[in-house]
Design an enzyme around this catalytic site. Sequence first.
Site, PDB file in Angstrom:
ATOM      1  N   HIS A 147     -56.553 -11.077  28.660  1.00  0.00           N
ATOM      2  CA  HIS A 147     -56.551 -12.382  29.348  1.00  0.00           C
ATOM      3  C   HIS A 147     -57.933 -12.798  29.876  1.00  0.00           C
ATOM      4  O   HIS A 147     -58.485 -13.826  29.496  1.00  0.00           O
ATOM      5  CB  HIS A 147     -55.610 -12.340  30.556  1.00  0.00           C
ATOM      6  CG  HIS A 147     -54.225 -11.896  30.266  1.00  0.00           C
ATOM      7  ND1 HIS A 147     -53.275 -12.725  29.730  1.00  0.00           N
ATOM      8  CD2 HIS A 147     -53.595 -10.705  30.472  1.00  0.00           C
ATOM      9  CE1 HIS A 147     -52.124 -12.068  29.608  1.00  0.00           C
ATOM     10  NE2 HIS A 147     -52.291 -10.839  30.048  1.00  0.00           N
TER      11      HIS A 147
HETATM   12  C1  BDR Z   1     -53.401 -12.040  34.719  1.00  0.00           C
HETATM   13  O1  BDR Z   1     -52.721 -11.159  35.610  1.00  0.00           O
HETATM   14  C2  BDR Z   1     -53.378  -9.919  35.676  1.00  0.00           C
HETATM   15  O2  BDR Z   1     -52.457  -8.899  35.510  1.00  0.00           O
HETATM   16  C3  BDR Z   1     -54.460  -9.930  34.629  1.00  0.00           C
HETATM   17  O3  BDR Z   1     -55.606  -9.259  35.113  1.00  0.00           O
HETATM   18  C4  BDR Z   1     -54.729 -11.389  34.391  1.00  0.00           C
HETATM   19  O4  BDR Z   1     -55.707 -11.886  35.288  1.00  0.00           O
HETATM   20  C5  BDR Z   1     -52.512 -12.299  33.519  1.00  0.00           C
HETATM   21  O5  BDR Z   1     -51.319 -12.881  33.908  1.00  0.00           O
END
Ligand code: BDR
Length: 314
Positions: A244
């Site tokens: 992400h």
């Molecule tokens: C986001 O949530 C976190 O678990 C990850 O680092 C990312 O920023 C994804 O939903």
Amino acid sequence: MSQARKIIIDTDPGQDDAVAILLALASPAEIDVLGITAVAGNVPLALTQKNARIICELAGKRDMPVFAGCDRPMRRKLVTAEHVHGKTGLDGPQMADPTMPLQDQHAVDFIIETLRREAPHSVTLCPLGPLTNIATAFERAPDIVGRVQQIVLMGGAYFEVGNITPAAEFNIYVDPEAAAIVFGSGVPLVVMPLDVTHKALTTRARVEAFRALGNEAGRMVAEWTDFFERFDMQKYGCDGAPLHDPCVIAYLLRPELFTGRHINVEIETQSELTLGMTVADWWGVTKRPANALFVGAVDADGFYALLTERIARL
Ligand code: BDR
Ligand code: CA
């Protein structure tokens, strides 16, 4: 004078945050990281600030100022994601505790002071976690809001709906009031929702390319990915996991890899059922004014080529 774009990375590492930070620190010609501000999110603040320092040391940037910020959302109890990231937030490879110092200043004060000191519209904020630090700074010092160049953040979802609830993405869900402040701030926003990050999947070949770099950073990225992809692969039944947060930094380096729409995005803060939902007017069915470039697609091969090339430099 450096032409590099000045940014503050606000983060809750997290393996994917870690890769994002490494990508930024590996790109000094284009990106000047003024500081890294930690926030509670994937794991509590004591761990996120420590993890941020571990990552800086891995990148050989022991002089990077790292600040601890808010240890809980503005008006709610903290929700964490150890089920995804492990107990430390950076589970996977064994990593030594950092020896570089944590700054004394609070992250929110650092954000305020930096935006007041630097020329107007010269600093971009890059939030990779819940928006608590940013919104708290905006609430405490409204004069800084108009000085921000842009906010490029990872958060939200529309077609992919939710990952922490059926309706909400983790970063927005954890602190929806903070998200509502940021999305209503008038600062130009670029949003990397699950719609795009779910198209930036790790595959065996991509992970092996990191491992084959032969440097410590490449090995760590591969081992972090090995650890956290098990969760998403099981959940979504896909061949890899979404990376992400690096989408935020990749957008700064190569915006042409991404496409999206300038639309209105509002945050649900009332309903228990859909709390933290990013209500994105993708089809333009309201007259609400656009407040964000909401990204929907990425050239995944280009994204991983960029990541691999930059991690190789560390
Ligand atoms: C986001 O949530 C976190 O678990 C990850 O680092 C990312 O920023 C994804 O939903
Ligand atoms: Ca994150």
